[in-house]
Design a protein around this motif. Structure first.
Motif, short mmCIF file in Angstrom:
data_model
loop_
_atom_site.label_atom_id
_atom_site.label_comp_id
_atom_site.label_asym_id
_atom_site.label_seq_id
_atom_site.Cartn_x
_atom_site.Cartn_y
_atom_site.Cartn_z
N ASN A 146 0.36 8.24 5.42
CA ASN A 146 0.00 7.06 6.20
C ASN A 146 -1.26 6.40 5.65
OD1 ASN A 146 2.20 7.41 7.86
ND2 ASN A 146 1.06 8.46 9.45
N HIS A 152 -0.54 4.41 2.46
CA HIS A 152 0.07 3.12 2.76
C HIS A 152 -0.93 2.15 3.39
CE1 HIS A 152 3.11 0.18 3.65
NE2 HIS A 152 2.69 0.14 4.90
N ALA A 153 -1.69 2.62 4.37
CA ALA A 153 -2.62 1.74 5.09
C ALA A 153 -3.78 1.26 4.22
CB ALA A 153 -3.17 2.45 6.33
N THR A 206 -4.02 1.45 0.66
CA THR A 206 -3.70 0.89 -0.67
C THR A 206 -2.54 -0.10 -0.65
OG1 THR A 206 -2.08 2.59 -1.29
CG2 THR A 206 -4.43 3.06 -1.72
N GLY A 207 -1.73 -0.08 0.42
CA GLY A 207 -0.55 -0.93 0.45
C GLY A 207 0.63 -0.36 -0.31
N ILE A 208 0.45 0.79 -0.94
CA ILE A 208 1.52 1.45 -1.68
C ILE A 208 2.43 2.18 -0.68
CG2 ILE A 208 2.04 3.29 -3.35
CD1 ILE A 208 0.84 0.75 -4.60
N THR A 209 3.73 2.01 -0.84
CA THR A 209 4.68 2.70 0.02
C THR A 209 5.36 3.80 -0.80
OG1 THR A 209 5.07 0.68 1.28
CG2 THR A 209 6.71 2.45 1.50
N ILE A 236 -5.78 0.95 -7.88
CA ILE A 236 -5.06 1.41 -6.69
C ILE A 236 -4.73 2.90 -6.82
CG2 ILE A 236 -2.92 1.15 -5.33
CD1 ILE A 236 -4.82 -1.19 -5.00
N LYS A 279 -7.45 5.27 -5.77
CA LYS A 279 -7.54 5.45 -4.32
C LYS A 279 -6.44 6.39 -3.82
CE LYS A 279 -9.63 0.94 -3.50
NZ LYS A 279 -9.43 -0.40 -2.94
#
Length: 113
Positions: free
Chosen positions: A46, A49-50, A52-55, A77, A80
């Motif tokens: 979670n 995703h929150a 770095t925006g990476i899913t 990215i 991180k």
């Protein structure tokens, strides 16, 4: 036993991890080893995703979680993402140190980078 495998690339970055099994430390709903491993691993996903925006690619089921970080993400990215995943690994090792009869972590190198 909960078995955790963390896969690293040749350069040492975490590319994926897999968690399977049950701790059987206590009854369902009271098992602190299971709860701890779940909270740390799902929390890391979670956070990735929150922040770095990476899913990541996720597969999960009863007693199973697999997470794969996408390839070719920008280096800034990825730094991180790696920090978050290394934090997860430290937390899981801390659980293993205390409850080693119920949780085991293995680190492996990926075959291909």
């Amino acid at each position: 036993m909960i078995n955790i495998t963390i896969y690293r690339t040749e350069s040492g970055t975490i590319q994926s991890f897999k968690i399977s099994g049950h701790a059987f430390f206590a009854n369902r709903g009271q098992d602190i080893v299971c709860a701890g491993a779940s909270a740390v691993s799902v929390g890391a996903i979670n956070a990735v995703h929150a922040i770095t925006g990476i899913t990541p690619e996720i597969e999960q089921g009863d007693g199973f979680l697999r997470c794969v970080i996408p390839e070719n993400i920008p280096e800034v990215i990825n730094e991180k993402v790696q920090l978050l995943l290394e934090g997860m690994a430290v937390s899981l090792r801390t659980i293993e140190e205390e409850y080693g009869e119920h949780i085991k972590i293995t680190f492996k190198k990926q075959e291909v980078e």
